[in-house]
Scaffold this motif. Structure first.
Motif, mmCIF file in Angstrom:
data_model
loop_
_atom_site.group_PDB
_atom_site.id
_atom_site.type_symbol
_atom_site.label_atom_id
_atom_site.label_comp_id
_atom_site.label_asym_id
_atom_site.label_seq_id
_atom_site.Cartn_x
_atom_site.Cartn_y
_atom_site.Cartn_z
ATOM 1 N N GLU A 89 3.513 7.751 2.047
ATOM 2 C CA GLU A 89 3.869 6.557 2.820
ATOM 3 C C GLU A 89 4.885 5.699 2.062
ATOM 4 O OE1 GLU A 89 3.122 5.811 5.895
ATOM 5 O OE2 GLU A 89 1.591 7.318 6.260
ATOM 6 N N LEU A 90 4.674 5.554 0.758
ATOM 7 C CA LEU A 90 5.600 4.752 -0.045
ATOM 8 C C LEU A 90 6.960 5.432 -0.172
ATOM 9 C CD1 LEU A 90 3.263 3.446 -2.893
ATOM 10 C CD2 LEU A 90 4.059 2.221 -0.857
ATOM 11 N N ALA A 91 6.966 6.729 -0.381
ATOM 12 C CA ALA A 91 8.225 7.466 -0.485
ATOM 13 C C ALA A 91 9.017 7.374 0.818
ATOM 14 C CB ALA A 91 7.956 8.923 -0.846
ATOM 15 N N ALA A 92 8.324 7.427 1.946
ATOM 16 C CA ALA A 92 8.986 7.319 3.248
ATOM 17 C C ALA A 92 9.637 5.949 3.441
ATOM 18 C CB ALA A 92 7.982 7.574 4.370
ATOM 19 N N ARG A 93 9.170 4.955 2.707
ATOM 20 C CA ARG A 93 9.722 3.609 2.794
ATOM 21 C C ARG A 93 10.700 3.305 1.667
ATOM 22 N NH1 ARG A 93 5.579 4.562 5.252
ATOM 23 N NH2 ARG A 93 4.947 3.538 7.164
ATOM 24 N N GLY A 94 11.076 4.321 0.921
ATOM 25 C CA GLY A 94 12.089 4.165 -0.117
ATOM 26 C C GLY A 94 11.606 3.533 -1.402
ATOM 27 N N LEU A 129 3.984 -8.178 4.768
ATOM 28 C CA LEU A 129 3.822 -7.476 6.038
ATOM 29 C C LEU A 129 4.044 -5.971 5.882
ATOM 30 C CD1 LEU A 129 3.258 -7.830 9.043
ATOM 31 C CD2 LEU A 129 5.696 -8.191 9.391
ATOM 32 N N GLU A 130 5.048 -5.588 5.120
ATOM 33 C CA GLU A 130 5.316 -4.167 4.890
ATOM 34 C C GLU A 130 4.186 -3.499 4.115
ATOM 35 O OE1 GLU A 130 10.186 -4.223 4.620
ATOM 36 O OE2 GLU A 130 9.004 -4.824 2.879
ATOM 37 N N ALA A 131 3.677 -4.177 3.104
ATOM 38 C CA ALA A 131 2.585 -3.615 2.302
ATOM 39 C C ALA A 131 1.337 -3.416 3.158
ATOM 40 C CB ALA A 131 2.281 -4.527 1.113
ATOM 41 N N ARG A 132 0.989 -4.424 3.933
ATOM 42 C CA ARG A 132 -0.205 -4.334 4.775
ATOM 43 C C ARG A 132 -0.049 -3.243 5.839
ATOM 44 N NH1 ARG A 132 -3.826 -8.405 4.135
ATOM 45 N NH2 ARG A 132 -4.560 -8.348 6.285
ATOM 46 N N GLY A 133 1.121 -3.158 6.437
ATOM 47 C CA GLY A 133 1.354 -2.126 7.443
ATOM 48 C C GLY A 133 1.311 -0.732 6.856
ATOM 49 N N THR A 134 1.874 -0.575 5.677
ATOM 50 C CA THR A 134 1.869 0.729 4.998
ATOM 51 C C THR A 134 0.446 1.165 4.679
ATOM 52 O OG1 THR A 134 4.063 0.305 4.082
ATOM 53 C CG2 THR A 134 2.724 1.965 2.971
ATOM 54 N N VAL A 135 -0.345 0.252 4.160
ATOM 55 C CA VAL A 135 -1.734 0.585 3.830
ATOM 56 C C VAL A 135 -2.524 0.887 5.097
ATOM 57 C CG1 VAL A 135 -3.879 -0.256 2.785
ATOM 58 C CG2 VAL A 135 -1.689 -0.704 1.662
ATOM 59 N N ARG A 136 -2.303 0.115 6.151
ATOM 60 C CA ARG A 136 -3.000 0.387 7.417
ATOM 61 C C ARG A 136 -2.659 1.780 7.956
ATOM 62 N NH1 ARG A 136 -5.779 -3.897 9.490
ATOM 63 N NH2 ARG A 136 -5.173 -5.938 8.727
ATOM 64 N N LEU A 137 -1.390 2.183 7.855
ATOM 65 C CA LEU A 137 -1.006 3.523 8.311
ATOM 66 C C LEU A 137 -1.675 4.610 7.471
ATOM 67 C CD1 LEU A 137 2.776 3.009 9.091
ATOM 68 C CD2 LEU A 137 0.939 3.492 10.724
ATOM 69 N N ALA A 138 -1.743 4.400 6.170
ATOM 70 C CA ALA A 138 -2.406 5.377 5.298
ATOM 71 C C ALA A 138 -3.898 5.459 5.629
ATOM 72 C CB ALA A 138 -2.196 5.007 3.830
ATOM 73 N N LEU A 139 -4.512 4.313 5.864
ATOM 74 C CA LEU A 139 -5.935 4.305 6.236
ATOM 75 C C LEU A 139 -6.152 5.006 7.571
ATOM 76 C CD1 LEU A 139 -7.014 0.686 5.226
ATOM 77 C CD2 LEU A 139 -7.608 2.826 4.078
#
Length: 101
Positions: A59-64, A23-33
């Motif tokens: 986006e990844l750095a913001a999520r630690g 869920l986190e991976a999909r949400g992160t990619v959706r935000l980047a898109l």
């Protein structure tokens, strides 16, 4: 509408390479898109490569996520092997194909 092969591939690879769950991976990619003005259902491999290079590290750095830049470098190098699928097929073509069975 189904997600594009490039979107699905990137999400799966992020799960493998980082501490993010599905869920986190999909949400992160959706935000980047979204930041790039793209949609998960229609993004092509060459488009997602630009997202990986320019937006995903932040986006990844913001999520630690540690080593976000290195993860993105590896993903950008590997995305070229992803098949973009037939995203340009018009709806009438889909129905015509389904009706011929």
């Amino acid at each position: 509408m189904a997600d594009s092969p490039a979107f699905s591939w990137l999400c799966q690879e992020l799960e493998r390479a980082t501490c993010l769950d599905r869920l986190e991976a999909r949400g992160t990619v959706r935000l980047a898109l979204k930041g790039a003005g793209l949609e998960a259902a229609a993004v092509l491999p060459d488009q997602i490569k630009v997202v990986i290079e320019r937006l995903l590290p932040g986006e990844l750095a913001a999520r630690g996520v540690e080593d976000a830049a290195e993860v993105c470098d590896r993903l950008a190098a590997e995305v070229e092997r992803v098949d973009g699928g037939d995203l340009a097929e018009a709806p009438d073509e889909v129905f015509r194909r389904l009706g011929s069975r």
